[in-house]
Design a protein around this motif. Structure first.
Motif, PDB file in Angstrom:
ATOM      1  N   MET A   1       0.841  -1.180   0.000  1.00  0.00           N
ATOM      2  CA  MET A   1       0.000   0.000   0.000  1.00  0.00           C
ATOM      3  C   MET A   1       0.881   1.236   0.000  1.00  0.00           C
ATOM      4  O   MET A   1       1.898   1.284   0.685  1.00  0.00           O
ATOM      5  N   ASN A   2       0.481   2.221  -0.751  1.00  0.00           N
ATOM      6  CA  ASN A   2       1.211   3.464  -0.880  1.00  0.00           C
ATOM      7  C   ASN A   2       1.193   4.229   0.449  1.00  0.00           C
ATOM      8  O   ASN A   2       0.167   4.281   1.130  1.00  0.00           O
ATOM      9  N   GLN A   3       2.317   4.828   0.834  1.00  0.00           N
ATOM     10  CA  GLN A   3       2.408   5.569   2.094  1.00  0.00           C
ATOM     11  C   GLN A   3       1.456   6.761   2.119  1.00  0.00           C
ATOM     12  O   GLN A   3       0.902   7.092   3.157  1.00  0.00           O
ATOM     13  N   GLU A   4       1.261   7.435   0.988  1.00  0.00           N
ATOM     14  CA  GLU A   4       0.338   8.569   0.941  1.00  0.00           C
ATOM     15  C   GLU A   4      -1.093   8.112   1.183  1.00  0.00           C
ATOM     16  O   GLU A   4      -1.887   8.826   1.786  1.00  0.00           O
ATOM     17  N   ARG A   5      -1.428   6.955   0.668  1.00  0.00           N
ATOM     18  CA  ARG A   5      -2.790   6.429   0.803  1.00  0.00           C
ATOM     19  C   ARG A   5      -3.133   6.157   2.266  1.00  0.00           C
ATOM     20  O   ARG A   5      -4.285   6.319   2.673  1.00  0.00           O
ATOM     21  N   ILE A   6      -2.139   5.777   3.075  1.00  0.00           N
ATOM     22  CA  ILE A   6      -2.375   5.503   4.495  1.00  0.00           C
ATOM     23  C   ILE A   6      -2.935   6.740   5.193  1.00  0.00           C
ATOM     24  O   ILE A   6      -3.852   6.644   5.997  1.00  0.00           O
ATOM     25  N   TYR A   7      -2.406   7.907   4.865  1.00  0.00           N
ATOM     26  CA  TYR A   7      -2.843   9.132   5.516  1.00  0.00           C
ATOM     27  C   TYR A   7      -4.161   9.657   4.953  1.00  0.00           C
ATOM     28  O   TYR A   7      -4.798  10.497   5.574  1.00  0.00           O
ATOM     29  N   LYS A   8      -4.587   9.172   3.797  1.00  0.00           N
ATOM     30  CA  LYS A   8      -5.825   9.651   3.181  1.00  0.00           C
ATOM     31  C   LYS A   8      -7.020   8.745   3.447  1.00  0.00           C
ATOM     32  O   LYS A   8      -8.155   9.177   3.304  1.00  0.00           O
ATOM     33  N   VAL A   9      -6.787   7.508   3.828  1.00  0.00           N
ATOM     34  CA  VAL A   9      -7.881   6.548   4.016  1.00  0.00           C
ATOM     35  C   VAL A   9      -8.769   6.953   5.182  1.00  0.00           C
ATOM     36  O   VAL A   9      -9.989   6.993   5.066  1.00  0.00           O
ATOM     37  N   LEU A  10      -8.188   7.274   6.325  1.00  0.00           N
ATOM     38  CA  LEU A  10      -8.953   7.653   7.515  1.00  0.00           C
ATOM     39  C   LEU A  10      -9.239   9.150   7.478  1.00  0.00           C
ATOM     40  O   LEU A  10      -8.320   9.961   7.415  1.00  0.00           O
ATOM     41  N   LEU A  11     -10.511   9.517   7.518  1.00  0.00           N
ATOM     42  CA  LEU A  11     -10.880  10.932   7.507  1.00  0.00           C
ATOM     43  C   LEU A  11     -11.016  11.491   8.914  1.00  0.00           C
ATOM     44  O   LEU A  11     -10.877  12.690   9.117  1.00  0.00           O
ATOM     45  N   GLY A  12     -11.284  10.640   9.880  1.00  0.00           N
ATOM     46  CA  GLY A  12     -11.393  11.090  11.261  1.00  0.00           C
ATOM     47  C   GLY A  12     -12.260  10.154  12.072  1.00  0.00           C
ATOM     48  O   GLY A  12     -12.950   9.289  11.522  1.00  0.00           O
ATOM     49  N   PRO A  13     -12.269  10.324  13.395  1.00  0.00           N
ATOM     50  CA  PRO A  13     -13.129   9.484  14.225  1.00  0.00           C
ATOM     51  C   PRO A  13     -14.579   9.930  14.093  1.00  0.00           C
ATOM     52  O   PRO A  13     -14.873  11.102  13.851  1.00  0.00           O
ATOM     53  N   HIS A  14     -15.488   8.996  14.218  1.00  0.00           N
ATOM     54  CA  HIS A  14     -16.925   9.306  14.189  1.00  0.00           C
ATOM     55  C   HIS A  14     -17.434   9.183  15.615  1.00  0.00           C
ATOM     56  O   HIS A  14     -17.455   8.090  16.182  1.00  0.00           O
TER      57      HIS A  14
END
Length: 98
Positions: free
Chosen positions: A1-14
């Motif tokens: 998995m791409n390192q950039e994708r790791i930071y974009k997958v999670l948008l925040g806690p619900h």
């Protein structure tokens, strides 16, 4: 998995009453995620960002609600949330320590 994708997958806690109850009862954390995110990507992102072990990931596609306003009806965007089960004894604390 791409390192950039790791930071974009999670948008925040619900944060809601239901997510608080699942956190207490089942050692789960609820996140808003990208609609295109897979369970494996969510698992890897949580493990790498929060340094915890993930047991299971369950995802739910939430349909956007239809709201009424002065111009007529409008539709809120659809989104995706993920219930992430953690290993017993581990926890993610979202409170910022100052």
């Amino acid at each position: 998995m791409n390192q950039e994708r790791i930071y974009k997958v999670l948008l925040g806690p619900h944060v809601s009453e239901k997510s608080a109850m699942s956190a207490e009862a089942g050692n789960q954390v609820v996140f808003r995620v990208l609609p295109s995110a897979t369970k494996l990507e969510i698992k890897n992102a949580v493990e790498k960002l929060f340094k915890v072990d993930v047991v299971d990931v369950r995802t739910v596609n939430m349909k956007g609600k239809v709201k009424r306003n002065r111009f007529g009806l409008s539709k809120k965007p659809s989104w995706k949330k993920a219930y992430v089960s953690l290993v017993q004894g581990q926890d993610i604390d979202f409170a910022v320590a100052e």
